[in-house]
Design a protein around this motif. Structure first.
Motif, short mmCIF file in Angstrom:
data_model
loop_
_atom_site.label_atom_id
_atom_site.label_comp_id
_atom_site.label_asym_id
_atom_site.label_seq_id
_atom_site.Cartn_x
_atom_site.Cartn_y
_atom_site.Cartn_z
N ALA A 39 0.74 -1.17 0.12
CA ALA A 39 -0.14 -0.24 0.53
C ALA A 39 0.81 1.09 0.13
O ALA A 39 0.06 2.24 0.35
CB ALA A 39 -1.01 0.36 1.76
N HIS A 40 2.42 1.74 0.00
CA HIS A 40 3.04 1.97 0.37
C HIS A 40 4.35 2.01 -1.35
O HIS A 40 4.98 0.80 -0.73
CB HIS A 40 2.92 2.78 1.73
N GLN A 41 4.85 2.69 -1.01
CA GLN A 41 6.13 2.83 -1.61
C GLN A 41 5.96 2.23 -3.20
O GLN A 41 5.59 2.57 -4.24
CB GLN A 41 7.45 1.65 -0.78
N HIS A 42 6.33 0.80 -3.47
CA HIS A 42 6.26 -0.12 -5.17
C HIS A 42 6.25 -0.83 -4.66
O HIS A 42 6.90 -2.50 -3.48
CB HIS A 42 7.68 0.15 -5.32
N PRO A 43 6.26 -2.20 -5.39
CA PRO A 43 5.94 -3.57 -5.92
C PRO A 43 7.20 -3.77 -5.51
O PRO A 43 8.51 -3.33 -5.81
CB PRO A 43 5.37 -3.59 -7.35
N PHE A 44 7.64 -5.10 -5.10
CA PHE A 44 8.48 -5.44 -4.49
C PHE A 44 8.60 -7.29 -5.34
O PHE A 44 7.43 -7.54 -5.45
CB PHE A 44 9.64 -5.40 -3.58
N THR A 45 9.46 -8.00 -5.27
CA THR A 45 9.27 -9.62 -5.54
C THR A 45 10.49 -9.88 -4.41
O THR A 45 10.76 -9.36 -3.58
CB THR A 45 10.58 -9.97 -7.04
N ASP A 46 10.64 -11.52 -4.44
CA ASP A 46 11.27 -12.01 -3.37
C ASP A 46 11.05 -12.26 -1.77
O ASP A 46 11.30 -11.31 -1.28
CB ASP A 46 12.50 -11.86 -3.69
N ALA A 47 9.32 -11.94 -1.54
CA ALA A 47 9.26 -11.99 -0.20
C ALA A 47 9.68 -12.68 0.94
O ALA A 47 9.61 -12.26 2.43
CB ALA A 47 7.30 -12.18 -0.60
N GLY A 48 10.01 -14.07 0.80
CA GLY A 48 10.88 -14.67 1.54
C GLY A 48 12.06 -14.02 2.50
O GLY A 48 12.57 -13.53 3.33
N THR A 49 12.92 -13.43 1.74
CA THR A 49 13.83 -12.31 1.89
C THR A 49 13.90 -11.21 3.13
O THR A 49 13.38 -11.01 3.48
CB THR A 49 14.53 -12.13 0.25
N ARG A 50 12.72 -10.30 2.08
CA ARG A 50 12.04 -9.65 2.24
C ARG A 50 11.29 -9.75 4.24
O ARG A 50 11.69 -9.08 4.97
CB ARG A 50 10.31 -8.56 1.85
N VAL A 51 10.81 -11.07 4.03
CA VAL A 51 10.62 -11.35 5.63
C VAL A 51 11.33 -11.17 6.13
O VAL A 51 11.45 -11.21 7.57
CB VAL A 51 9.39 -12.49 5.23
N ALA A 52 12.47 -12.36 5.59
CA ALA A 52 14.01 -12.64 6.64
C ALA A 52 14.24 -11.40 7.27
O ALA A 52 14.52 -11.32 8.06
CB ALA A 52 14.18 -13.27 6.19
N ASP A 53 13.95 -10.36 6.12
CA ASP A 53 15.02 -9.49 6.86
C ASP A 53 13.83 -8.43 8.18
O ASP A 53 14.59 -8.16 8.90
CB ASP A 53 15.06 -7.98 5.82
N LEU A 54 13.08 -9.02 8.17
CA LEU A 54 12.21 -8.23 9.08
C LEU A 54 11.81 -8.19 10.33
O LEU A 54 12.05 -8.34 11.16
CB LEU A 54 10.47 -8.38 8.58
N LEU A 55 11.85 -10.07 9.92
CA LEU A 55 12.34 -11.52 11.33
C LEU A 55 13.88 -10.75 11.95
O LEU A 55 13.26 -10.17 13.65
CB LEU A 55 12.16 -12.20 11.00
N THR A 56 14.68 -10.44 11.20
CA THR A 56 15.59 -10.44 11.96
C THR A 56 15.67 -8.77 12.50
O THR A 56 16.06 -9.01 13.26
CB THR A 56 17.42 -9.98 10.91
N HIS A 57 15.26 -7.79 11.85
CA HIS A 57 15.13 -6.34 12.51
C HIS A 57 14.62 -6.69 13.69
O HIS A 57 14.66 -6.12 14.51
CB HIS A 57 13.92 -5.52 11.73
N HIS A 58 13.90 -7.24 13.63
CA HIS A 58 12.58 -7.28 15.01
C HIS A 58 13.22 -8.26 16.28
O HIS A 58 13.91 -7.81 17.21
CB HIS A 58 11.78 -7.64 15.13
N GLU A 59 13.96 -8.68 16.09
CA GLU A 59 14.95 -9.77 16.91
C GLU A 59 16.32 -9.78 17.46
O GLU A 59 16.19 -8.84 18.59
CB GLU A 59 15.70 -11.30 16.42
N SER A 60 16.62 -8.38 16.53
CA SER A 60 17.81 -7.65 17.15
C SER A 60 17.33 -6.44 17.72
O SER A 60 18.16 -6.02 18.53
CB SER A 60 18.92 -6.98 15.74
#
Length: 341
Positions: free
Chosen positions: A250-271
């Protein structure tokens, strides 16, 4: 720069501005169906935003009066704001998850004074200084946006296909940013043949470059101890398992590779949780923790309303740490302080 974009396969988007907001705009998606166009989200309730939406729909070969239905990812005013105007113009149905529809009903019926009293009590309990709480004590209703949002007339049921004739759009419940946030999975082959399972309209759940706000679910009538960050992390993994070919946020722009983005978000919250534990080597209130957390600018430059959001986010992280057994409330502290275990 044009405000519309054709994503192929009968899906277009209109960039609807959000006034005075660093996010800039909401991407409103226009999905063709056999009964006419259906919108995913509508944008902020503002005359200029409405004009942009109407102009964008015209550029897409349609108009507000021709909209068949409106699917809302979540109740926030930059998504749900213009829904009522679209329905007035067209008679379209508006669909929303029950948990967010309940918030809309409460917002419409609540006395603003009660909300200000509740917020003052919440902030005091979180350890906010008196000069921050004082303005809320005498606050009265101002013309704030989103105080009379449109009542949805259909419920989005998780796991169900939405009633979009000729399309396969399935609701995926992804609580965290709000209790009733949904992503919408278009279970159709990607028009450009990208590998993966269709396309996912992700609302604010997964964005390409920013992390959505995860605060507490505020309900003055509900004393349940919720865990929004836990909800969010669980729902992130749900999205990764879908492995969509493309994400349409709903903001910014479309993107691919959902798995990588989800992994980044999980890492962000864990750190982030790990960083907070080091801050909690000394007992801190939620307010003190928020003051010390890393934000996109120094605490003394964060405006009043954003500080309330920051404290709510600090509290959601504290709840997660307590639930994981990594932090605990200090017995007898008032306001409550928390310390690492």
């Amino acid at each position: 720069m044009t405000n519309t974009h054709d994503h192929g396969g009968g899906v277009r988007s209109v960039r609807v501005p959000i006034p005075d907001n660093p996010l800039g705009h909401t991407l409103v998606y226009v999905v063709d169906t056999d009964r006419g166009p259906v919108l995913i989200d509508t944008g902020w309730d503002d005359p200029a935003s409405w004009d942009t939406l109407a102009d964008g729909l015209a550029a897409c070969g349609t108009a507000p009066a021709e909209i068949h239905g409106v699917v809302i990812t979540h109740h926030h005013p930059d998504h749900h704001g213009l829904s009522g105007k679209v329905r007035e113009a067209s008679g379209a149905w508006i669909a929303m998850h029950a948990a967010d529809a309940a918030i809309v009903r409460r917002t419409r019926s609540a006395e603003p004074e009660r909300w200000f009293t509740y917020m003052a009590a919440k902030l005091t309990a979180a350890g906010a200084p008196e000069e921050h709480v004082a303005p809320l004590r005498g606050a009265r209703r101002r013309n704030l946006p989103g105080l009379s949002p449109a009542l949805p007339d259909r419920e989005i049921v998780p796991g169900d296909l939405l009633p979009l004739p000729g399309r396969r759009l399935r609701a995926i419940w992804t609580p965290g940013h709000t209790p009733g946030h949904v992503c919408l999975h278009l279970e159709e082959a990607h028009p450009a043949g990208l590998p993966g399972n269709g396309r996912l309209f992700s609302g604010d759940h997964v964005l390409p470059e920013i992390t959505p706000h995860i605060g507490l679910y505020e309900d003055p009538d509900d004393a349940t101890i919720t865990d929004p960050l836990g909800d969010y992390l669980d729902s992130l993994e749900r999205v990764a398992r879908l492995s969509p070919a493309e994400i349409l946020p709903a903001h910014q722009h479309p993107f691919t590779d959902a798995g990588t983005r989800v992994a980044d978000l999980l890492t962000h919250h864990e750190s982030r949780l790990t960083d907070l534990l080091s801050l909690l080597s000394d007992p801190l209130t939620a307010w003190q923790l928020a003051e010390r957390m890393e934000w996109n600018r120094p605490w003394d430059q964060i405006p009043y309303g954003s500080r309330n959001i920051a404290v709510s986010e600090a509290e959601s992280h504290l709840r997660r740490l307590v639930k994981l057994g990594r932090a605990e409330a200090v017995a007898g502290s008032n306001p409550v302080t928390y310390t690492a275990v």
